[in-house]
Design a protein around this motif. Structure first.
Motif, PDB file in Angstrom:
ATOM      1  N   VAL A 210     -21.491  19.102   8.309  1.00 41.14           N
ATOM      2  CA  VAL A 210     -20.889  18.409   7.172  1.00 41.14           C
ATOM      3  C   VAL A 210     -21.786  18.564   5.944  1.00 41.14           C
ATOM      4  CG1 VAL A 210     -20.363  16.110   6.231  1.00 41.14           C
ATOM      5  CG2 VAL A 210     -19.517  16.773   8.491  1.00 41.14           C
ATOM      6  N   PHE A 211     -23.086  18.454   6.164  1.00 39.88           N
ATOM      7  CA  PHE A 211     -24.037  18.613   5.062  1.00 39.88           C
ATOM      8  C   PHE A 211     -23.890  19.999   4.430  1.00 39.88           C
ATOM      9  CE2 PHE A 211     -28.263  20.488   4.165  1.00 39.88           C
ATOM     10  CZ  PHE A 211     -28.543  19.808   2.990  1.00 39.88           C
ATOM     11  N   LEU A 212     -23.900  21.045   5.246  1.00 40.62           N
ATOM     12  CA  LEU A 212     -23.780  22.405   4.710  1.00 40.62           C
ATOM     13  C   LEU A 212     -22.449  22.593   4.002  1.00 40.62           C
ATOM     14  CD1 LEU A 212     -25.267  24.583   7.607  1.00 40.62           C
ATOM     15  CD2 LEU A 212     -26.355  23.889   5.476  1.00 40.62           C
ATOM     16  N   ALA A 213     -21.378  22.118   4.641  1.00 47.51           N
ATOM     17  CA  ALA A 213     -20.052  22.302   4.058  1.00 47.51           C
ATOM     18  C   ALA A 213     -19.934  21.524   2.750  1.00 47.51           C
ATOM     19  CB  ALA A 213     -18.982  21.848   5.049  1.00 47.51           C
ATOM     20  N   ALA A 214     -20.572  20.353   2.685  1.00 48.30           N
ATOM     21  CA  ALA A 214     -20.509  19.551   1.459  1.00 48.30           C
ATOM     22  C   ALA A 214     -21.178  20.302   0.313  1.00 48.30           C
ATOM     23  CB  ALA A 214     -21.183  18.194   1.682  1.00 48.30           C
ATOM     24  N   ILE A 215     -22.317  20.930   0.605  1.00 53.09           N
ATOM     25  CA  ILE A 215     -22.994  21.716  -0.436  1.00 53.09           C
ATOM     26  C   ILE A 215     -22.084  22.866  -0.886  1.00 53.09           C
ATOM     27  CG2 ILE A 215     -24.979  23.180  -0.951  1.00 53.09           C
ATOM     28  CD1 ILE A 215     -26.092  20.550  -0.471  1.00 53.09           C
ATOM     29  N   LEU A 216     -21.469  23.541   0.086  1.00 54.62           N
ATOM     30  CA  LEU A 216     -20.590  24.663  -0.249  1.00 54.62           C
ATOM     31  C   LEU A 216     -19.454  24.210  -1.162  1.00 54.62           C
ATOM     32  CD1 LEU A 216     -19.584  27.627   0.255  1.00 54.62           C
ATOM     33  CD2 LEU A 216     -18.098  26.623   1.985  1.00 54.62           C
ATOM     34  N   PHE A 217     -18.831  23.099  -0.798  1.00 50.07           N
ATOM     35  CA  PHE A 217     -17.712  22.644  -1.613  1.00 50.07           C
ATOM     36  C   PHE A 217     -18.188  22.099  -2.965  1.00 50.07           C
ATOM     37  CE2 PHE A 217     -15.267  23.335   2.128  1.00 50.07           C
ATOM     38  CZ  PHE A 217     -13.997  23.611   1.657  1.00 50.07           C
ATOM     39  N   GLY A 218     -19.397  21.542  -2.981  1.00 53.51           N
ATOM     40  CA  GLY A 218     -19.975  21.141  -4.259  1.00 53.51           C
ATOM     41  C   GLY A 218     -20.123  22.360  -5.166  1.00 53.51           C
ATOM     42  N   PHE A 219     -20.589  23.441  -4.563  1.00 52.95           N
ATOM     43  CA  PHE A 219     -20.736  24.700  -5.302  1.00 52.95           C
ATOM     44  C   PHE A 219     -19.385  25.197  -5.812  1.00 52.95           C
ATOM     45  CE2 PHE A 219     -20.006  29.255  -4.483  1.00 52.95           C
ATOM     46  CZ  PHE A 219     -20.706  29.811  -5.550  1.00 52.95           C
ATOM     47  N   LEU A 220     -18.376  25.157  -4.952  1.00 56.18           N
ATOM     48  CA  LEU A 220     -17.055  25.633  -5.355  1.00 56.18           C
ATOM     49  C   LEU A 220     -16.501  24.782  -6.498  1.00 56.18           C
ATOM     50  CD1 LEU A 220     -15.325  26.416  -1.952  1.00 56.18           C
ATOM     51  CD2 LEU A 220     -16.029  28.054  -3.700  1.00 56.18           C
ATOM     52  N   TYR A 221     -16.722  23.490  -6.408  1.00 54.34           N
ATOM     53  CA  TYR A 221     -16.222  22.598  -7.449  1.00 54.34           C
ATOM     54  C   TYR A 221     -16.878  22.897  -8.783  1.00 54.34           C
ATOM     55  CZ  TYR A 221     -12.916  18.989  -6.107  1.00 54.34           C
ATOM     56  OH  TYR A 221     -11.763  18.314  -5.813  1.00 54.34           O
ATOM     57  N   GLN A 222     -18.221  22.936  -8.768  1.00 48.41           N
ATOM     58  CA  GLN A 222     -18.950  23.131 -10.007  1.00 48.41           C
ATOM     59  C   GLN A 222     -18.739  24.561 -10.518  1.00 48.41           C
ATOM     60  OE1 GLN A 222     -20.058  21.640 -12.275  1.00 48.41           O
ATOM     61  NE2 GLN A 222     -21.417  23.053 -13.375  1.00 48.41           N
ATOM     62  N   GLY A 223     -18.839  25.556  -9.586  1.00 50.61           N
ATOM     63  CA  GLY A 223     -18.634  26.946  -9.994  1.00 50.61           C
ATOM     64  C   GLY A 223     -17.235  27.148 -10.553  1.00 50.61           C
ATOM     65  N   GLY A 224     -16.284  26.503  -9.937  1.00 49.75           N
ATOM     66  CA  GLY A 224     -14.900  26.610 -10.399  1.00 49.75           C
ATOM     67  C   GLY A 224     -14.733  26.044 -11.797  1.00 49.75           C
ATOM     68  N   ALA A 225     -15.385  24.922 -12.030  1.00 48.92           N
ATOM     69  CA  ALA A 225     -15.287  24.317 -13.363  1.00 48.92           C
ATOM     70  C   ALA A 225     -15.860  25.270 -14.417  1.00 48.92           C
ATOM     71  CB  ALA A 225     -16.040  22.987 -13.376  1.00 48.92           C
ATOM     72  N   GLU A 226     -16.957  25.922 -14.053  1.00 47.46           N
ATOM     73  CA  GLU A 226     -17.573  26.873 -14.988  1.00 47.46           C
ATOM     74  C   GLU A 226     -16.641  28.039 -15.279  1.00 47.46           C
ATOM     75  OE1 GLU A 226     -20.850  27.057 -16.426  1.00 47.46           O
ATOM     76  OE2 GLU A 226     -20.791  24.900 -16.011  1.00 47.46           O
ATOM     77  N   LEU A 227     -15.991  28.533 -14.219  1.00 51.44           N
ATOM     78  CA  LEU A 227     -15.043  29.644 -14.380  1.00 51.44           C
ATOM     79  C   LEU A 227     -13.976  29.278 -15.390  1.00 51.44           C
ATOM     80  CD1 LEU A 227     -13.908  31.295 -11.038  1.00 51.44           C
ATOM     81  CD2 LEU A 227     -15.237  32.267 -12.906  1.00 51.44           C
ATOM     82  N   ALA A 228     -13.413  28.110 -15.227  1.00 55.10           N
ATOM     83  CA  ALA A 228     -12.323  27.684 -16.103  1.00 55.10           C
ATOM     84  C   ALA A 228     -12.818  27.571 -17.545  1.00 55.10           C
ATOM     85  CB  ALA A 228     -11.767  26.340 -15.617  1.00 55.10           C
ATOM     86  N   LEU A 229     -14.092  27.243 -17.671  1.00 51.48           N
ATOM     87  CA  LEU A 229     -14.648  27.036 -18.999  1.00 51.48           C
ATOM     88  C   LEU A 229     -14.873  28.352 -19.732  1.00 51.48           C
ATOM     89  CD1 LEU A 229     -15.451  24.414 -20.371  1.00 51.48           C
ATOM     90  CD2 LEU A 229     -17.807  24.821 -19.644  1.00 51.48           C
ATOM     91  N   TRP A 230     -15.311  29.388 -19.032  1.00 52.04           N
ATOM     92  CA  TRP A 230     -15.798  30.603 -19.690  1.00 52.04           C
ATOM     93  C   TRP A 230     -14.881  31.808 -19.547  1.00 52.04           C
ATOM     94  CZ3 TRP A 230     -19.335  29.327 -22.974  1.00 52.04           C
ATOM     95  CH2 TRP A 230     -20.200  28.253 -22.686  1.00 52.04           C
ATOM     96  N   THR A 231     -13.883  31.764 -18.703  1.00 50.72           N
ATOM     97  CA  THR A 231     -13.027  32.943 -18.552  1.00 50.72           C
ATOM     98  C   THR A 231     -11.575  32.568 -18.792  1.00 50.72           C
ATOM     99  OG1 THR A 231     -12.548  32.553 -16.239  1.00 50.72           O
ATOM    100  CG2 THR A 231     -14.511  33.850 -16.738  1.00 50.72           C
ATOM    101  N   ASN A 232     -10.717  33.609 -18.711  1.00 49.58           N
ATOM    102  CA  ASN A 232      -9.285  33.357 -18.833  1.00 49.58           C
ATOM    103  C   ASN A 232      -8.666  32.994 -17.490  1.00 49.58           C
ATOM    104  OD1 ASN A 232      -9.125  33.788 -21.572  1.00 49.58           O
ATOM    105  ND2 ASN A 232      -8.946  36.005 -21.297  1.00 49.58           N
TER     106      ASN A 232
END
Lengths: 509, 364
Positions: free
Chosen positions: B302-324
């Motif tokens: 759960v700890f590892l998966a939580a970090i992964l999904f944290g990454f996806l959430y934050q990385g995803g937000a960045e994607l939406a911010l900087w790309t089309n």
């Protein structure tokens, strides 16, 4: 010389690294009853599944009446003239007998012509083989013995020449079993070939012409039954000499340990399963409960073991125990000195995914010796498990293996070890050797006898009459939730008990 | 049956599943005319390339730790708690009430008491479906899902009609008092000489979440209660045979599960927003299901998966911010990860298992 009805040549089948069948060759003469005997896991079912098209053999050939035949699925098996009667019937409960027989063998999209043709053919079959059933009765209205006849008729209706029966007497009373064998005898005299899979030596000895013994995926011998003996077959099955009868010294019953008065159990569907039962089990004796499965024995064990509620009264050592509400659960029962080896070790007695050591604590996981502060003392459990495995010869003696990785016999040894080693006043034990290999049966029976000789009370429930008769000091027969009669074990026999099991009342017990 | 080695089961299969999800995501990104490599680069830099990114990744991960553990605990008892979202919302309500109405001298005491409040509220919200399941046999999947909607409505009502300060326009509580605000990672790490982004929301509750992992691990595998929970999850008849009350065990398990969801509020409500707003949970209750699934209901997983999904959430937000790349696509990527690691697990597992067995046979 006529060609064999079935000839298997060099059949091999592996599941992963497990070699379930290894180079098996067997030849079955037409018009004979051929027994296949072997312990659980010896590969009997796999072999028959290959013959019926459920599995494909890795190697080997199947020859039917002298022609090589491929059997990729059960349809091919049926058209090759093979019929199968499974241990668990494959009937639609709310269809009639006739509808079940036609099911899957309809002539066309319209049902009526098939049904009327089937009715005619069924009549002929019935007369030819003396296999009488009422075609218009629903399956859930007829008894188990009748249902089995329907299965046989289903196979015959599909023109089966070769009939495979898998443990056919497991659910029958002795009388029903006798009827079944009369039918099989008749089928044989009409030229049908019958393969009988069983683990009961008696059936093999009495009814088969030839017998093949399987052990660990291999066919260890095929012999003429008349030239063999039970001892020889048992040795071939297990690979060493086994004691078929239990060594029993006469019991010396002491004071009553368990007293049951007017005990009744109603299940969740509102059906009364146990009806006003009175029983007593004394110290140093084994009371066997005989009966066809489903006549209330399971519910009796469950209510005594704290798995369900009931009404009436039970006393242990004179102390009344509650039958419902607080103090009637399984944990309280254990504290009251009752140990319980349940009928279904895979769903009740063990958690199959748990390690062996977790299972040794199962039910006793709140006992003080397994606690370390707030925590379970897993190390103590593992040490205890290793000791019990050693004492009860559990193989492999590895506490870290999951329960499901052990054979049936070794699983049962784990349960028996756990329960007996608590030094209970009363042991409830249901189907102690169901699905257990002969070697382990011998061991478990010895353990039960030893417990009795220590002066413990034992209530034994089994559908195997032989087991009941050889272990018990007294036998009570249950039918339809009632005790039909009680006999000293050395003053009764299978015939008398069989009548009681069928609900025919004897003289007052 | 022989099995493949454990490392293949816990490491190799999730990694392959992740790779498959990544490949399909890359294809989708290609199809809409963007560069997958650039997108990956953006996600990694955005989520892990700075303490600011890490601050967000860990903040999201903390939420998922709590909800993931909650789903995992329930799963061990054979219960599928889909109500994490609602339990976290109500937990937030309990926390807000504690923080608003009790004056605290110091944040540490505030955290302690607020955690109790949040946990109790979360547990209470889980208690009703648990009772219905245990006593009446109403399926917990259905009831917990319905309770998510009820929770949203309750929260809405409380914020709009009860807790909203007079004259305020948005449906939210007042800001919590200074002493009920938690130190961020920036404040915690500064004395150690580590420079951590000041504006990132990760805070002290990350350690509460990690502690919860250890506690739950101990509970499940080293206590009599854990033994009972797992036994019930594997076989109810077995549990009854062993004298384990299914009703009691279902209740206790769901109370623990609900309390864990409630505890999430210490992070998102107390640690980040410092007041209770509508939709504070942002779907973390549902992500918890994926996290538990991927983590195989083991706290470390759960700890590892939580970090992964944290990454996806934050990385995803960045994607939406900087790309089309539209923000919906981020949901697609997250969904693919869930699909491959959770639902399609056997698609990867069975072939891998076969390969291992074949290989072993050759060696044997």
């Amino acid at each position: 010389m006529t060609a064999p009805a079935i000839e298997l040549k060099g059949i091999s089948k592996a599941f992963g690294p497990v070699q379930a069948n290894k180079d098996i060759s067997i030849s079955v003469e037409p018009g004979t009853i051929h027994g296949i005997i072997g312990e659980n896991g010896a590969g009997k079912s796999t072999l028959m599944s290959i013959l019926y098209g459920f599995y494909k053999a890795d190697k080997g050939e199947i020859w039917i009446k002298g022609t090589r035949t491929e059997i990729p699925d059960s349809l091919a098996a049926i058209s090759a003239g093979i019929g199968m009667v499974f241990q668990h019937f494959k009937l639609v409960e709310n269809f009639t007998v006739l509808e079940n027989i036609v099911l899957g063998a309809e002539d066309s999209g319209l049902l009526m012509p098939s049904l009327s043709r089937a009715r005619k053919e069924l009549k002929e079959l019935e007369e030819e083989y003396e296999l009488y059933v009422d075609p218009d009765k629903r399956i859930d209205e007829i008894g188990v013995g009748m249902q089995q006849r329907v299965e046989i008729l289903k196979a015959l209706y599909r023109k089966a020449e070769i009939l495979i029966l898998d443990e056919p007497t497991g659910v029958l009373t002795p009388a029903e079993a006798d009827q079944l064998f009369r039918i099989l005898d008749r089928l044989r005299s009409e030229g049908k070939t019958i393969i009988l899979i069983t683990h009961k030596l008696r059936e093999i000895m009495e009814y088969t012409d030839t017998v093949s013994v399987m052990r660990r995926g291999q066919m260890t011998a095929t012999v003429k039954t008349a030239e063999s003996s039970p001892e020889q077959l048992a040795e071939l099955m297990v690979g060493r000499k086994v004691l078929l009868r239990v060594d029993k010294v006469p019991a010396t019953p002491g004071k009553p340990i368990l007293e049951i008065e007017k005990l009744s159990v109603v299940d969740s569907a509102g059906v009364q399963r146990v009806k006003d039962i009175d029983l007593t089990v004394r110290a140093g004796e084994i009371l066997g409960i005989a009966g066809v499965a489903g006549n209330g024995q399971s519910e009796l064990l469950e209510v005594l073991g704290g798995m369900r509620e009931g009404t009436g009264a039970i006393r242990i050592n004179g102390q009344p125990l509650p039958l419902s509400g607080a103090g009637s659960d399984a944990r309280s029962r254990r504290h009251d000195g009752i140990a319980h080896v349940p009928e279904d070790r895979q769903r009740e007695g063990l958690i199959m995914d748990f390690h062996a050591w977790e299972n040794v604590g199962f039910g006793y996981h709140r006992e003080p010796e397994y606690q370390k502060g707030l925590f379970l003392d897993n190390a103590a459990l593992r040490a205890d498990t290793a000791a019990k495995m050693e004492k009860f010869d559990v193989r492999p003696p590895n506490p870290w293996l999951a329960a499901k990785s052990f054979s049936g016999g070794n699983q049962q040894k784990i349960v028996v070890a756990r329960e007996i080693e608590r030094n209970p006043d009363l042991l409830l034990i249901g189907q102690p050797t169901r699905g257990v290999d002969i070697g382990a049966i011998e061991f478990i029976h010895q353990q039960i006898m030893a417990l009795r000789d220590q002066g413990k009370a034992i209530l034994l429930v089994s559908v195997e009459l032989e087991e009941i008769l050889s272990l018990s000091d007294r036998v009570a027969v249950m039918f339809d939730g009632k005790i039909m009669g009680e006999r000293p074990a050395d003053q009764t026999d299978e015939k008398e008990l069989g009548l009681l099991m069928a609900g025919v009342a004897g003289e007052a017990a | 049956m022989e099995k493949m080695p454990k490392w293949a089961d816990v490491v190799l299969i999730p990694v392959i599943s992740l790779l498959l999800a990544a490949i399909i995501s890359a294809i989708v990104i290609l199809l809409i005319g963007e560069s997958p490599m650039e997108a990956l680069d953006l996600m990694v830099t955005g989520a892990l390339g700075s303490t600011y990114g890490w601050g967000y990744t860990l903040y999201y991960a903390t939420n998922f730790l709590f909800t993931g553990l909650a789903v995992a605990v329930a799963a061990h008892a054979g219960l599928f708690n889909i109500g994490g979202e609602g339990q976290a919302m109500i937990g937030g309500l309990g926390l807000a009430i504690v923080c608003l109405y009790i004056p605290f001298p110091h944040w540490s005491i505030a955290l302690l008491v607020a955690a109790v409040g949040a946990g109790l509220f979360g547990a209470a919200w889980a208690a009703i479906p648990a009772y219905l399941q245990a006593k009446r046999g109403s399926h917990i999947v259905i009831t917990t899902i319905m309770f998510n909607f009820i929770a949203a409505a309750v929260l809405n009502y409380m914020l709009v009609s009860v807790l909203k300060p007079k004259g305020a326009m948005d449906p939210a509580t007042a800001k919590f008092p200074e002493t009920a605000q938690l130190p961020s990672l920036h404040e915690i790490l500064a004395p150690l000489g580590i420079e951590f982004s000041k504006s990132a929301p990760a805070n002290v509750t990350l350690f509460v979440g990690l502690a919860a992992c250890v506690v739950i691990w101990g509970l499940i595998w080293h206590t009599p209660l854990g033994h009972e929970i797992r036994a019930l999850g594997k076989s109810e008849r077995g549990a009854v045979y062993a004298g384990i009350s299914p009703v009691r065990t279902v209740m206790i398990t769901m109370l623990i599960s609900g309390a864990l969801c409630g505890l999430m509020a210490t992070n998102n409500v107390m640690g980040e927003a410092e007041r209770l707003v509508l939709n504070a949970t942002e779907g973390a209750g549902f992500i918890g299901i994926a996290v538990a699934l991927m983590g195989r209901n083991h706290p470390f997983g759960v700890f590892l998966a939580a970090i992964l999904f944290g990454f996806l959430y934050q990385g995803g937000a960045e994607l939406a911010l900087w790309t089309n790349i539209p923000s919906e696509l981020i949901v697609v990527i997250q969904a693919l990860v869930i699909l491959f690691t959770g639902a399609l697990d056997n698609m990867v597992r069975i072939p891998i298992e076969k390969i291992f067995l074949a290989f072993r046979k050759e060696n044997a």
